[in-house]
Design an enzyme around this catalytic site. Structure first.
Site, PDB file in Angstrom:
ATOM      1  N   SER A 127      33.557  97.687  64.111  1.00 37.40           N
ATOM      2  CA  SER A 127      32.649  97.895  63.104  1.00 37.40           C
ATOM      3  C   SER A 127      32.305  99.097  62.750  1.00 37.40           C
ATOM      4  O   SER A 127      32.079  99.363  61.674  1.00 37.40           O
ATOM      5  CB  SER A 127      31.294  97.159  63.622  1.00 37.40           C
ATOM      6  OG  SER A 127      31.549  95.803  63.809  1.00 37.40           O
ATOM      7  N   GLU A 160      38.824  94.301  55.471  1.00 43.20           N
ATOM      8  CA  GLU A 160      39.012  95.789  54.942  1.00 43.20           C
ATOM      9  C   GLU A 160      40.299  96.286  55.883  1.00 43.20           C
ATOM     10  O   GLU A 160      39.968  96.186  56.961  1.00 43.20           O
ATOM     11  CB  GLU A 160      37.887  96.676  55.645  1.00 43.20           C
ATOM     12  CG  GLU A 160      36.540  96.139  54.567  1.00 43.20           C
ATOM     13  CD  GLU A 160      35.325  97.118  55.013  1.00 43.20           C
ATOM     14  OE1 GLU A 160      34.512  97.394  54.121  1.00 43.20           O
ATOM     15  OE2 GLU A 160      35.022  97.192  56.160  1.00 43.20           O
TER      16      GLU A 160
HETATM   17  N1  CAA Z   1      33.254  78.286  60.836  1.00 42.95           N
HETATM   18  C1  CAA Z   1      33.907  77.680  59.766  1.00 42.95           C
HETATM   19  N2  CAA Z   1      33.027  77.474  58.706  1.00 42.95           N
HETATM   20  C2  CAA Z   1      32.015  77.670  58.466  1.00 42.95           C
HETATM   21  C3  CAA Z   1      31.307  78.322  59.768  1.00 42.95           C
HETATM   22  C4  CAA Z   1      32.193  78.880  60.818  1.00 42.95           C
HETATM   23  N3  CAA Z   1      31.621  79.381  61.608  1.00 42.95           N
HETATM   24  N4  CAA Z   1      29.986  78.493  59.359  1.00 42.95           N
HETATM   25  C5  CAA Z   1      29.665  77.925  58.056  1.00 42.95           C
HETATM   26  N5  CAA Z   1      30.987  77.467  57.644  1.00 42.95           N
HETATM   27  C6  CAA Z   1      31.242  76.704  56.432  1.00 42.95           C
HETATM   28  C7  CAA Z   1      30.484  75.477  56.305  1.00 42.95           C
HETATM   29  O1  CAA Z   1      31.395  74.264  56.867  1.00 42.95           O
HETATM   30  C8  CAA Z   1      30.180  75.470  54.726  1.00 42.95           C
HETATM   31  O2  CAA Z   1      31.515  75.051  54.244  1.00 42.95           O
HETATM   32  P1  CAA Z   1      31.327  74.083  52.862  1.00 42.95           P
HETATM   33  O3  CAA Z   1      30.400  74.603  52.034  1.00 42.95           O
HETATM   34  O4  CAA Z   1      32.661  73.736  52.373  1.00 42.95           O
HETATM   35  O5  CAA Z   1      30.638  72.805  53.541  1.00 42.95           O
HETATM   36  C9  CAA Z   1      30.013  76.619  54.411  1.00 42.95           C
HETATM   37  O6  CAA Z   1      30.667  77.677  55.340  1.00 42.95           O
HETATM   38  C10 CAA Z   1      28.549  77.172  53.977  1.00 42.95           C
HETATM   39  O7  CAA Z   1      27.959  76.788  55.716  1.00 42.95           O
HETATM   40  P2  CAA Z   1      26.498  76.119  55.746  1.00 42.95           P
HETATM   41  O8  CAA Z   1      26.275  75.169  54.408  1.00 42.95           O
HETATM   42  O9  CAA Z   1      26.502  75.774  57.234  1.00 42.95           O
HETATM   43  O10 CAA Z   1      25.458  77.630  55.708  1.00 42.95           O
HETATM   44  P3  CAA Z   1      25.462  78.420  54.545  1.00 42.95           P
HETATM   45  O11 CAA Z   1      25.558  77.858  53.258  1.00 42.95           O
HETATM   46  O12 CAA Z   1      23.892  78.840  55.142  1.00 42.95           O
HETATM   47  O13 CAA Z   1      26.232  79.578  54.788  1.00 42.95           O
HETATM   48  C11 CAA Z   1      27.025  81.621  55.955  1.00 42.95           C
HETATM   49  C12 CAA Z   1      26.530  80.209  56.085  1.00 42.95           C
HETATM   50  C13 CAA Z   1      28.604  81.499  55.148  1.00 42.95           C
HETATM   51  C14 CAA Z   1      27.218  82.187  57.138  1.00 42.95           C
HETATM   52  C15 CAA Z   1      26.121  82.379  54.829  1.00 42.95           C
HETATM   53  O14 CAA Z   1      24.990  82.322  55.422  1.00 42.95           O
HETATM   54  C16 CAA Z   1      26.461  83.691  54.652  1.00 42.95           C
HETATM   55  O15 CAA Z   1      27.289  84.230  53.902  1.00 42.95           O
HETATM   56  N6  CAA Z   1      25.873  84.877  55.371  1.00 42.95           N
HETATM   57  C17 CAA Z   1      26.032  86.099  55.192  1.00 42.95           C
HETATM   58  C18 CAA Z   1      27.106  86.564  56.217  1.00 42.95           C
HETATM   59  C19 CAA Z   1      27.435  87.809  56.294  1.00 42.95           C
HETATM   60  O16 CAA Z   1      26.859  88.879  55.447  1.00 42.95           O
HETATM   61  N7  CAA Z   1      28.340  88.339  57.228  1.00 42.95           N
HETATM   62  C20 CAA Z   1      28.752  89.616  57.481  1.00 42.95           C
HETATM   63  C21 CAA Z   1      28.191  90.233  58.628  1.00 42.95           C
HETATM   64  S1  CAA Z   1      28.491  91.942  58.904  1.00 42.95           S
HETATM   65  C22 CAA Z   1      30.040  91.947  59.463  1.00 42.95           C
HETATM   66  O17 CAA Z   1      30.587  90.977  59.682  1.00 42.95           O
HETATM   67  C23 CAA Z   1      30.449  93.154  59.742  1.00 42.95           C
HETATM   68  C24 CAA Z   1      30.313  93.831  60.950  1.00 42.95           C
HETATM   69  O18 CAA Z   1      31.239  94.730  61.625  1.00 42.95           O
HETATM   70  C25 CAA Z   1      29.083  93.634  61.724  1.00 42.95           C
HETATM   71  P1  NAD Z   2      31.440  89.678  71.463  1.00 46.92           P
HETATM   72  O1  NAD Z   2      30.515  89.963  72.505  1.00 46.92           O
HETATM   73  O2  NAD Z   2      31.007  88.220  70.675  1.00 46.92           O
HETATM   74  O3  NAD Z   2      32.959  89.393  71.964  1.00 46.92           O
HETATM   75  C1  NAD Z   2      33.736  90.429  72.841  1.00 46.92           C
HETATM   76  C2  NAD Z   2      34.469  89.711  73.816  1.00 46.92           C
HETATM   77  O4  NAD Z   2      35.377  90.861  74.078  1.00 46.92           O
HETATM   78  C3  NAD Z   2      33.889  89.073  75.013  1.00 46.92           C
HETATM   79  O5  NAD Z   2      34.147  87.814  75.057  1.00 46.92           O
HETATM   80  C4  NAD Z   2      34.257  89.859  76.108  1.00 46.92           C
HETATM   81  O6  NAD Z   2      34.603  89.306  77.234  1.00 46.92           O
HETATM   82  C5  NAD Z   2      35.585  90.449  75.522  1.00 46.92           C
HETATM   83  N1  NAD Z   2      36.123  91.732  76.375  1.00 46.92           N
HETATM   84  C6  NAD Z   2      35.337  92.937  76.543  1.00 46.92           C
HETATM   85  N2  NAD Z   2      36.263  93.584  77.126  1.00 46.92           N
HETATM   86  C7  NAD Z   2      37.586  93.058  77.172  1.00 46.92           C
HETATM   87  C8  NAD Z   2      38.868  93.429  77.320  1.00 46.92           C
HETATM   88  N3  NAD Z   2      39.145  94.727  77.914  1.00 46.92           N
HETATM   89  N4  NAD Z   2      39.862  92.614  77.078  1.00 46.92           N
HETATM   90  C9  NAD Z   2      39.760  91.365  76.793  1.00 46.92           C
HETATM   91  N5  NAD Z   2      38.506  90.910  76.322  1.00 46.92           N
HETATM   92  C10 NAD Z   2      37.478  91.854  76.384  1.00 46.92           C
HETATM   93  O7  NAD Z   2      31.773  90.697  70.434  1.00 46.92           O
HETATM   94  P2  NAD Z   2      31.947  90.413  68.815  1.00 46.92           P
HETATM   95  O8  NAD Z   2      30.619  90.280  67.875  1.00 46.92           O
HETATM   96  O9  NAD Z   2      33.265  89.455  68.700  1.00 46.92           O
HETATM   97  O10 NAD Z   2      32.827  91.923  68.482  1.00 46.92           O
HETATM   98  C11 NAD Z   2      34.147  92.330  68.745  1.00 46.92           C
HETATM   99  C12 NAD Z   2      34.526  93.513  68.148  1.00 46.92           C
HETATM  100  O11 NAD Z   2      34.430  93.053  66.737  1.00 46.92           O
HETATM  101  C13 NAD Z   2      33.513  94.896  68.209  1.00 46.92           C
HETATM  102  O12 NAD Z   2      34.311  95.861  67.874  1.00 46.92           O
HETATM  103  C14 NAD Z   2      32.469  94.551  66.895  1.00 46.92           C
HETATM  104  O13 NAD Z   2      32.022  95.941  66.577  1.00 46.92           O
HETATM  105  C15 NAD Z   2      33.478  93.940  66.068  1.00 46.92           C
HETATM  106  N6  NAD Z   2      32.845  93.358  64.779  1.00 46.92           N
HETATM  107  C16 NAD Z   2      31.824  92.504  64.773  1.00 46.92           C
HETATM  108  C17 NAD Z   2      31.298  91.759  64.031  1.00 46.92           C
HETATM  109  C18 NAD Z   2      30.012  90.876  64.061  1.00 46.92           C
HETATM  110  O14 NAD Z   2      29.471  90.601  63.124  1.00 46.92           O
HETATM  111  N7  NAD Z   2      29.693  90.574  65.438  1.00 46.92           N
HETATM  112  C19 NAD Z   2      31.804  91.812  62.698  1.00 46.92           C
HETATM  113  C20 NAD Z   2      32.879  92.480  62.711  1.00 46.92           C
HETATM  114  C21 NAD Z   2      33.477  93.228  63.355  1.00 46.92           C
END
Ligand code: CAA
Ligand code: NAD
Length: 293
Positions: A127, A160
């Site tokens: 991330s 990305e």
């Molecule tokens: N797997 C498969 N399908 C899923 C799912 C999952 N885990 N979660 C939801 N869905 C599907 C549902 O089946 C549903 O499909 P239909 O519309 O076709 O029936 C659809 O997605 C919408 O789901 P819900 O009705 O249950 O719920 P919702 O409308 O509230 O949507 C959400 C859920 C898609 C998660 C929405 O709330 C959303 O887009 N949230 C924002 C998510 C976001 O910003 N993600 C980025 C996080 S940052 C990141 O990931 C990067 C990082 O490195 C940290």
């Molecule tokens: P998570 O904690 O759900 O899962 C991480 C997993 O890695 C755990 O199941 C752990 O047992 C396993 N693990 C740790 N060390 C390991 C090793 N050496 N070999 C094999 N498995 C090992 O974490 P996550 O949210 O899935 O995040 C994983 C990566 O993806 C991180 O780099 C995070 O920054 C990135 N990421 C997270 C998100 C998010 O929304 N959570 C979105 C995009 C990217």
């Protein structure tokens, strides 16, 4: 001509790894999902099963038999393993999705660089960490890139694709082609902290947490405000619970250490407290909100 990816090894079976493995399997790839923890692998298999049924219900709503076939075939392409070295022996692409920790990622990639086939591409789903720095421990720097997915992987359409200065054009094209093959829309940016989405999203979540810490508004009202006032699908604190506070803390702490003068990356008190209490968000049952198990 970019090499075709047929066999994918996803390392880390948590939130992200399980979603990446599912999407790869449902789009015709042979997948091995690896984790150090066998319970995680069992949980991942169960959630992939449920999520494939969700996809089948939607895509094959007029033809349930075809839906069942889709689920069975996708599952038949998916294996799990706790033996990383064995899992990468015949792979075309390794996607790493383990904890957000540079040392852990270095240990992992250096341990498989000599074992994976010469042609295999390596990618990190980090991330916030530098792809070039993660790649620094391998010889195949020309076959290393960033493939950054979004949570929930089966739903979020973006990928990305990050190339470092050493990623070859062929590897970059192969990663773009694979992104397209799994149904994602790819964007590219430099190997810059947080790439595009997290560089914008993480400071936004942190600022929402600071608003909450000052008592300017309740968590519920902050989240309702951004959903109804800005059209976001989730509010920022709900989203932070969804991402996982251990991951967000690792991102912010890492950036704060690297860029101590940037106020956007200042440590977030409430986030640190939640992590110290083991309240990691939805995955542990509590974060800014409580969740039913
Ligand atoms: N797997 C498969 N399908 C899923 C799912 C999952 N885990 N979660 C939801 N869905 C599907 C549902 O089946 C549903 O499909 P239909 O519309 O076709 O029936 C659809 O997605 C919408 O789901 P819900 O009705 O249950 O719920 P919702 O409308 O509230 O949507 C959400 C859920 C898609 C998660 C929405 O709330 C959303 O887009 N949230 C924002 C998510 C976001 O910003 N993600 C980025 C996080 S940052 C990141 O990931 C990067 C990082 O490195 C940290
Ligand atoms: P998570 O904690 O759900 O899962 C991480 C997993 O890695 C755990 O199941 C752990 O047992 C396993 N693990 C740790 N060390 C390991 C090793 N050496 N070999 C094999 N498995 C090992 O974490 P996550 O949210 O899935 O995040 C994983 C990566 O993806 C991180 O780099 C995070 O920054 C990135 N990421 C997270 C998100 C998010 O929304 N959570 C979105 C995009 C990217």
């Amino acid at each position: 001509m970019a090499a075709l990816v047929r066999h994918v090894t996803v390392v880390g079976g948590g939130l992200m790894g399980s979603g990446i493995a599912q999407v790869a399997a449902q789009t015709g790839h042979r997948v091995t999902l690896v984790d150090v923890n066998n319970d995680v692998l069992k949980k991942a298999q169960a959630s992939i099963n449920v999520n494939l049924q969700r996809v089948a219900k939607k895509v094959y709503k007029e033809d349930p038999a075809a839906g069942e076939k889709f689920v069975a075939e996708s599952l038949s392409r998916l294996n799990t393993s706790a033996d990383l070295k064995d899992a990468v022996k015949s792979t075309d692409l390794v996607v790493e999705a383990i904890v957000e920790n540079m040392a852990a990622k270095h240990t992992l990639f250096s341990s498989i660089d000599k074992i994976a086939p010469e042609h295999a591409l390596f990618a990190s789903n980090t991330s916030s960490l530098s792809i070039a720095e993660i790649a620094s421990v391998v010889d195949r720097k020309d076959r290393f890139g960033g493939l950054h997915f979004f949570n929930p992987v089966p739903v979020m359409k973006l990928l990305e694709v990050i190339r470092t200065q050493e990623t070859s054009e062929e590897s970059y094209q192969a990663m773009l082609a694979w992104g397209k093959a799994i149904g994602k829309t790819c964007i590219t940016c430099k190997d810059t902290p947080g790439f595009v989405v997290n560089r914008l999203l993480v400071p936004y979540m942190a600022e929402a947490a600071r608003l909450y810490e000052r008592g300017d508004a309740s968590a519920r009202d902050i989240d309702i405000a951004m959903k109804l006032g800005a059209g976001y699908p989730m509010g920022p604190l709900e989203l932070a619970d969804y991402v996982g506070h251990d991951t967000t803390k690792a991102i912010i702490d890492g950036w704060h250490k690297k860029f101590p003068d940037n106020p956007l990356f200042k440590p977030v008190e409430s986030l640190n407290k939640l992590v110290a209490e083991g309240k990691l968000g939805i995955k542990s049952g509590e974060g800014y909100y409580k969740y039913k198990k």
